[in-house]
Design a protein around this motif. Structure first.
Motif, PDB file in Angstrom:
ATOM      1  N   PRO A  43       4.679   0.184   3.840  1.00  0.00           N
ATOM      2  CA  PRO A  43       3.869   0.363   2.630  1.00  0.00           C
ATOM      3  C   PRO A  43       4.564  -0.116   1.362  1.00  0.00           C
ATOM      4  O   PRO A  43       3.908  -0.357   0.341  1.00  0.00           O
ATOM      5  CB  PRO A  43       3.636   1.881   2.593  1.00  0.00           C
ATOM      6  CG  PRO A  43       3.717   2.312   4.026  1.00  0.00           C
ATOM      7  CD  PRO A  43       4.820   1.459   4.587  1.00  0.00           C
TER       8      PRO A  43
ATOM      9  N   ARG B 136       0.831  -1.207   0.000  1.00  0.00           N
ATOM     10  CA  ARG B 136       0.000   0.000   0.000  1.00  0.00           C
ATOM     11  C   ARG B 136       0.864   1.254   0.000  1.00  0.00           C
ATOM     12  O   ARG B 136       0.875   2.017   0.964  1.00  0.00           O
ATOM     13  CB  ARG B 136      -0.921   0.006   1.231  1.00  0.00           C
ATOM     14  CG  ARG B 136      -1.907  -1.142   1.330  1.00  0.00           C
ATOM     15  CD  ARG B 136      -3.020  -1.005   0.299  1.00  0.00           C
ATOM     16  NE  ARG B 136      -3.677   0.281   0.355  1.00  0.00           N
ATOM     17  CZ  ARG B 136      -4.670   0.578   1.216  1.00  0.00           C
ATOM     18  NH1 ARG B 136      -5.076  -0.340   2.093  1.00  0.00           N
ATOM     19  NH2 ARG B 136      -5.239   1.752   1.192  1.00  0.00           N
TER      20      ARG B 136
ATOM     21  N   HIS C  83       2.359  -7.069  -1.026  1.00  0.00           N
ATOM     22  CA  HIS C  83       1.025  -7.307  -0.471  1.00  0.00           C
ATOM     23  C   HIS C  83       1.039  -8.660   0.243  1.00  0.00           C
ATOM     24  O   HIS C  83       1.706  -9.600  -0.217  1.00  0.00           O
ATOM     25  CB  HIS C  83      -0.022  -7.308  -1.586  1.00  0.00           C
ATOM     26  CG  HIS C  83      -1.420  -7.267  -1.084  1.00  0.00           C
ATOM     27  ND1 HIS C  83      -2.090  -8.406  -0.650  1.00  0.00           N
ATOM     28  CD2 HIS C  83      -2.283  -6.228  -0.901  1.00  0.00           C
ATOM     29  CE1 HIS C  83      -3.301  -8.071  -0.252  1.00  0.00           C
ATOM     30  NE2 HIS C  83      -3.458  -6.761  -0.385  1.00  0.00           N
TER      31      HIS C  83
ATOM     32  N   ASP D 256       0.312   3.911  -1.272  1.00  0.00           N
ATOM     33  CA  ASP D 256      -0.557   5.076  -1.115  1.00  0.00           C
ATOM     34  C   ASP D 256      -0.692   5.499   0.345  1.00  0.00           C
ATOM     35  O   ASP D 256      -1.138   6.624   0.626  1.00  0.00           O
ATOM     36  CB  ASP D 256      -1.947   4.776  -1.686  1.00  0.00           C
ATOM     37  CG  ASP D 256      -2.589   3.545  -1.070  1.00  0.00           C
ATOM     38  OD1 ASP D 256      -1.971   2.451  -1.158  1.00  0.00           O
ATOM     39  OD2 ASP D 256      -3.686   3.662  -0.487  1.00  0.00           O
ATOM     40  N   LEU D 257      -0.295   4.598   1.279  1.00  0.00           N
ATOM     41  CA  LEU D 257      -0.368   4.916   2.704  1.00  0.00           C
ATOM     42  C   LEU D 257       0.965   5.414   3.255  1.00  0.00           C
ATOM     43  O   LEU D 257       1.114   5.561   4.469  1.00  0.00           O
ATOM     44  CB  LEU D 257      -0.825   3.688   3.502  1.00  0.00           C
ATOM     45  CG  LEU D 257      -2.216   3.145   3.195  1.00  0.00           C
ATOM     46  CD1 LEU D 257      -2.526   1.927   4.061  1.00  0.00           C
ATOM     47  CD2 LEU D 257      -3.279   4.220   3.410  1.00  0.00           C
TER      48      LEU D 257
END
Length: 229
Positions: free
Chosen positions: A210, A198, A214, A200-201
């Motif tokens: 992040p 992620r 995944h 985007d975090l």
């Protein structure tokens, strides 16, 4: 010797300059499981003025990970399961003894040696995530420990959320002070599940998590680590 090296993952790595057409150069970064990782580590430590003896205690560590950029070694990290003697217990015997007394299954992560030019959070997140998969999944560790120079402790605490254990002590193996850092498996699992894959975090979680893979990608990475072993 069979299976001396095999690629676990291949990533794109942005170059440091623009081509004449105005495009960013993309290099190839491979993270490989390697029997030669300790030799890479020894050369990097020697270049920084540390003793090479620190890297030679366990030849052919099957859990050495090497970062290659365009085929050239750019960094390494190693993971070792507790076999009754961990390097960290030479300086921190009481903490290691306490973990063992509680029935912990300990993995020790060797000090990261990375070329200073490698600044990609994706690459660093990838190599640390694979090291965690080796420790927590392949070796089924409940706890991991790492000795680092006090100057680097804040980096590991901030970027990987390690917890400090006590104060600095002189490490005779490298002729420099060291502090011990620790992480429980449950904490690592929570951070990976919450932030892995992620980017985007990254403004919310200012660490490498992040930039980890995944969680759904772990099974495939674990199979690659286990292939031919």
């Amino acid at each position: 010797m069979p299976h001396e090296e095999r690629t676990i993952v291949e990533l794109g790595y942005p170059g440091e300059y623009l081509s004449r057409l105005g495009y960013t150069e993309t290099k190839t970064c491979k993270i490989r499981l390697s029997r030669k990782g300790q030799g890479v580590l020894a050369r990097m430590y020697a270049s920084r003025g540390y003793s090479m003896q620190a890297t030679l205690a366990h030849d052919f560590d099957l859990s050495s990970l090497v970062v290659q950029i365009d085929g050239q070694p750019a960094g390494t990290i190693s993971v070792r399961l507790d076999d009754g003697h961990l390097a960290a217990e030479e300086q921190f015997p009481e903490f290691i003894g306490d973990l063992r007394g509680r029935g912990a299954r300990i993995c020790e992560i060797g000090k990261l040696a990375m070329d200073p030019g490698v600044r990609s959070k994706q690459v660093l997140g990838a190599i640390f995530h694979i090291a965690f998969i080796v420790a927590f999944r392949a070796r089924r560790a409940t706890d991991i420990v790492i000795e680092v120079n006090p100057r680097h402790a804040a980096f590991y605490m901030r970027m990987l959320r390690f917890d400090p254990v006590g104060s600095a002590r002189m490490c005779q193996r490298v002729g420099a002070p060291a502090v011990l850092l620790h992480m429980e498996g449950a904490k690592g699992r929570r951070l990976i599940d919450e932030f892995g894959g992620r980017p985007d975090l990254s403004a919310q979680e200012r660490s490498f998590y992040p930039y980890f893979f995944h969680p759904d990608d772990e099974e495939g990475l674990l199979r690659r680590l286990s292939a031919g072993s």
